[in-house]
Enzyme design. Structure first.
Site, PDB file in Angstrom:
ATOM      1  N   HIS A 172       0.817  -1.213   0.000  1.00 45.67           N
ATOM      2  CA  HIS A 172       0.000   0.000   0.000  1.00 45.67           C
ATOM      3  C   HIS A 172       0.850   1.263   0.000  1.00 45.67           C
ATOM      4  O   HIS A 172       2.053   1.244   0.267  1.00 45.67           O
ATOM      5  CB  HIS A 172      -0.952  -0.008   1.201  1.00 45.67           C
ATOM      6  CG  HIS A 172      -0.275   0.044   2.540  1.00 45.67           C
ATOM      7  ND1 HIS A 172       0.115   1.220   3.148  1.00 45.67           N
ATOM      8  CD2 HIS A 172       0.067  -0.953   3.396  1.00 45.67           C
ATOM      9  CE1 HIS A 172       0.658   0.957   4.319  1.00 45.67           C
ATOM     10  NE2 HIS A 172       0.647  -0.345   4.506  1.00 45.67           N
ATOM     11  N   CYS A 211       2.703  -4.916   7.077  1.00 43.24           N
ATOM     12  CA  CYS A 211       2.396  -4.680   5.666  1.00 43.24           C
ATOM     13  C   CYS A 211       3.562  -3.976   4.968  1.00 43.24           C
ATOM     14  O   CYS A 211       4.469  -3.453   5.612  1.00 43.24           O
ATOM     15  CB  CYS A 211       1.127  -3.854   5.528  1.00 43.24           C
ATOM     16  SG  CYS A 211      -0.368  -4.815   5.808  1.00 43.24           S
TER      17      CYS A 211
END
Length: 541
Positions: A433, A452
């Site tokens: 992301h 992440c």
């Protein structure tokens, strides 16, 4: 010619005839004796194979006939092919002592009775299966060594190994067992090169200086120069001054080791320069084992995220077509990014961030217990996703186990996920992301997230993915982005994603790269390999 002159010749012929007769008699066994020998051999095979279900099934289907120990040309071809493959086991970073062909030959030669030959028949099949498994899919079970490696190793059927071997040319079949990837071949080549270098003293004396920069001179510069030459980063030189040639070589070294390429040999650079050649060999051997764990097609187009290189790349037919810097999970417990493979099937532009439960109860609940207005940019929601007024909640009444609410951050430029996320749904809740924290990408070590993977150039990454399905990928992406509306965009052709951890790797140009073992995973893998008998070696020639 007198008879006395012929006696030596007659004596020689007589002795030869006796020897030949002995050989004939030795093999001129009666049918009953031959049957007894066959029965004894097969009985030994049956008994030896009984302890292994696969071997028992294999030999039972053959009525316990051998494939290794017979006298036929095919039996000899199989034996010779296996012995030759085992002789090269150490080249691949396998435990050479376990696959010692000389010991195996000695045991074969010592097997004189049918029962002994039957036992060796089963032992050779067992050794073949062990070698085939080790060289094709690895020695270790990854997750038993490092819990964060969640990779599913593509293990092959042991019975299919045996059947495939029988249905092929022996040497050709064995040659197909190691990974066929270009990366494995390059790592193997670099390993052999470094082993020869190690036999000749490695990279020479280490550099004792604490730091060196342009204009410096003396013994430290000479030691630095000599190591850079030995490592292949500069041509031979007699300079004793830190000149532009050394500076350029230092930059090349820094680029190959993931360091800031400023050309100065500071403490971090010298620490990497002083890593012994034997330690670098360990890294290569670990990388080869890791390559065996991934011995399956990766996809003509795939995403390759090397955690310790802090990079994410889109690969098309083994060529990098897009690459960007990344930030990965922090080194602390519970935040390290796991290793696994999955398939990216969509992206979300203008995403909401649904806060993971671990962050809610571990970080945000304590903050809201201190002040109910803490983290006010993130909404409190009930089980149906409806916003809850914080003024109506007494956070002190809840514990991490009883807290009933969820939390969501709406789309915005301040969103923790930035303005786009790339999804490959997985049980670890890991994805790629955007991020508003852009300053972190300028750092050398970029381990700061909760697990992440943040991308430095997420929009361009999205454009590159969409180029396979949109005539104007940038325009398409920007129209959705400018709408401010949370939008899911499916990938027409889902893309495999491989999250890997390679402290030793190559480029197609042949450049060998090393990275730091920030999660201490490769050191654990090496220790496990060493426990299995894998060793660093130096070879002449």
């Amino acid at each position: 010619m007198f008879l006395g002159d012929l006696m030596p010749t007659f004596n020689h012929l007589f002795l030869c005839c006796l020897a030949l007769l002995a050989v004939v008699l030795a093999f001129a066994v009666t049918p009953q004796a031959a049957a007894a020998q066959t029965t004894a051999f097969r009985q030994a095979v049956a008994e030896g194979a009984a302890r292994d279900d696969v071997l028992a099934e294999f030999y039972r289907a053959r009525e316990f006939e051998g494939i290794w120990t017979g006298a036929t040309e095919l039996d000899r071809a199989r034996r010779n092919a296996l012995l030759a493959a085992l002789a090269g086991a150490g080249d691949h970073g396998l435990p050479a002592a376990e696959y010692d062909p000389q010991t195996l030959m000695a045991r074969l030669q010592a097997a004189n009775t049918p029962a002994q030959k039957g036992a060796m028949e089963v032992e050779m099949s067992r050794l073949f299966l062990s070698y085939a498994n080790d060289i094709q899919t690895g020695i270790l079970t990854p997750r038993s060594v490092v819990s964060e490696i969640r990779r599913e190793v593509p293990l092959r059927s042991r019975l299919e190994y045996l059947q495939g071997f029988l249905g092929s040319t022996p040497a050709s079949y064995l040659a197909t067992l190691p990974p066929s990837s270009s990366e494995y071949a390059r790592l193997l080549r670099e390993k052999m090169t470094l082993e020869r270098l190690l036999a000749n003293g490695g990279w020479g004396p280490s550099v004792s200086s604490s730091s060196l920069a342009a204009g410096a001179s003396g013994a430290g510069v000479v030691a630095l120069r000599d190591r850079l030459v030995a490592m292949g980063h500069m041509e031979r030189s007699a300079t004793q001054t830190y000149d532009v040639t050394i500076q350029a070589a230092v930059q090349r070294f820094q680029q190959a080791h993931g360091l800031t390429a400023d050309g100065d040999a500071g403490a971090a650079t010298l620490a990497e320069i002083n890593v012994p050649a034997a330690s670098r060999l360990q890294q290569i051997i670990v990388a080869m084992e890791r390559e065996r764990w991934m011995n399956r097609p990766r996809g003509e187009r795939h995403v390759w995220v090397n955690l310790v290189d802090f990079s994410a790349a889109i690969m098309d037919n083994d060529s990098v077509t897009f690459q960007t810097r990344s930030v990965i999970g922090a080194t602390g417990s519970g935040r390290q990014t796991p290793e696994f493979s999955d398939v990216m099937d969509h992206m979300v532009i203008n995403p909401s961030w649904f806060v993971p439960r671990s962050i809610i109860v571990g970080e945000y609940l304590p903050a809201m217990q201190r002040s109910r207005d803490a983290i006010s940019h993130i909404l409190l929601t009930d089980g149906n996703g409806r916003t809850v007024n914080r003024g109506n909640v007494n956070f002190s009444n809840y514990t991490a186990r009883t807290f009933p609410f969820s939390m969501r951050q709406p789309p915005s430029s301040r969103n923790a996920l930035g303005l786009v996320k790339f999804m490959f749904p997985n049980q670890y809740n890991i994805y790629l992301h955007d991020t508003p924290a852009k300053s972190l990408f300028a750092r050398e070590i970029r381990a700061y997230s909760h697990g992440c993977i943040r991308l430095n150039d997420p929009f361009e990454f999205g454009h590159a993915l969409l180029a396979a399905q949109e005539a104007d990928p940038e325009g398409y992406f920007q129209r959705i982005l400018n709408s401010g509306t949370e939008t899911r965009v499916n990938l027409v052709d889902p893309v495999p994603v491989h999250i890997v951890y390679r402290t030793a790797f190559t480029h197609t140009t042949g450049q060998l790269n090393f990275r730091r073992d920030i999660y201490d995973r490769d050191s654990r893998i090496w220790n496990a390999l060493a426990n299995e008998g894998v060793a660093v070696r130096a070879i002449g020639g």
